[in-house]
Write an enzyme that holds these catalytic residues in place. Structure first.
Site, PDB file in Angstrom:
ATOM      1  N   GLY A   1     -56.172  34.768  35.032  1.00 21.43           N
ATOM      2  CA  GLY A   1     -54.894  34.211  34.588  1.00 21.43           C
ATOM      3  C   GLY A   1     -54.160  35.260  33.773  1.00 21.43           C
ATOM      4  N   GLY A   2     -52.973  34.929  33.345  1.00 17.63           N
ATOM      5  CA  GLY A   2     -52.163  35.853  32.559  1.00 17.63           C
ATOM      6  C   GLY A   2     -52.673  35.997  31.137  1.00 17.63           C
TER       7      GLY A   2
ATOM      8  N   GLY B   1     -55.286  31.096  28.100  1.00 22.47           N
ATOM      9  CA  GLY B   1     -56.380  30.178  27.807  1.00 22.47           C
ATOM     10  C   GLY B   1     -57.644  30.489  28.598  1.00 22.47           C
TER      11      GLY B   1
ATOM     12  CB  ALA C   1     -67.433  42.080  23.081  1.00 24.24           C
TER      13      ALA C   1
ATOM     14  CG  HIS D   1     -61.529  36.138  21.307  1.00 28.07           C
ATOM     15  ND1 HIS D   1     -61.867  35.931  22.611  1.00 28.07           N
ATOM     16  CD2 HIS D   1     -60.194  36.362  21.300  1.00 28.07           C
ATOM     17  CE1 HIS D   1     -60.791  36.026  23.368  1.00 28.07           C
ATOM     18  NE2 HIS D   1     -59.758  36.299  22.589  1.00 28.07           N
TER      19      HIS D   1
END
Length: 176
Positions: A10-11, A15, A34, A50
């Site tokens: 997704g962009g 989300g 990570a 995060h």
């Protein structure tokens, strides 16, 4: 537990990471791989946000370029899950480690190593990838090349994935 590979795309700020974390929420043992290198205060704040959102229960492994090695390290987990966040930063790191470019042959070797390790992981592997090619064609060669490599990575990962999700405005849509 059987192996499963999931791709979430997704962009930016769509989300993706939050949804990817939810896919592993029920796992007792979870590893967060990570790929971002913390080089400035803005990135340090993103990483902190995060971590705070994930909360406890995640073991973090930092792997800027060696995702296959990080997956092998995490393979000691039984009935566990791994979240790689994100392939886009990994590609950026590989791109920069190769002098600001990444030829197709080198990229394909890296994709092969990653998917081989993901296929051997004894649990669920969730990978996050930004959909960078949905905007305008970049003006400079380096940015165009990065979009090309990222698009190839997404297609390659999706071909191996058992499930693929596109997240837009926080709403996940299953594509595969």
């Amino acid at each position: 537990m059987s192996n499963e590979i999931i791709l979430v795309t997704g962009g930016m700020r769509s989300g993706k990471s939050r949804f990817a974390e939810q896919l592993l929420a029920d796992r007792e043992r979870k590893v967060y791989i990570a790929t971002a290198e913390v080089l400035d205060d803005e990135m340090r704040a993103r990483v902190a946000a995060h971590r705070a959102r994930r909360g406890d229960g995640w073991q973090t492994v930092e792997a800027a370029t060696d995702l296959a090695g990080a997956l092998k390290q995490a393979a000691a987990i039984e009935d566990g899950g791994v979240l790689i966040d994100c392939l886009t930063m990994w590609l950026n790191n590989l791109f920069m480690a190769n002098g600001g470019d990444l030829d197709d042959e080198t990229a394909e070797k890296e994709f092969d190593k990653l998917m081989d390790a993901a296929g051997k992981f004894p649990g669920t592997v969730v990978m996050v990838l930004n959909q960078v090619g949905d905007g305008i064609v970049p003006v400079n060669r380096m940015a165009r090349r990065f979009c090309d490599i990222s698009g190839k990575c997404g297609q390659f990962a999706a071909s191996y994935a058992d499930r693929v999700y596109l997240v837009t405005c926080g709403i996940p849509m299953r594509l595969k």
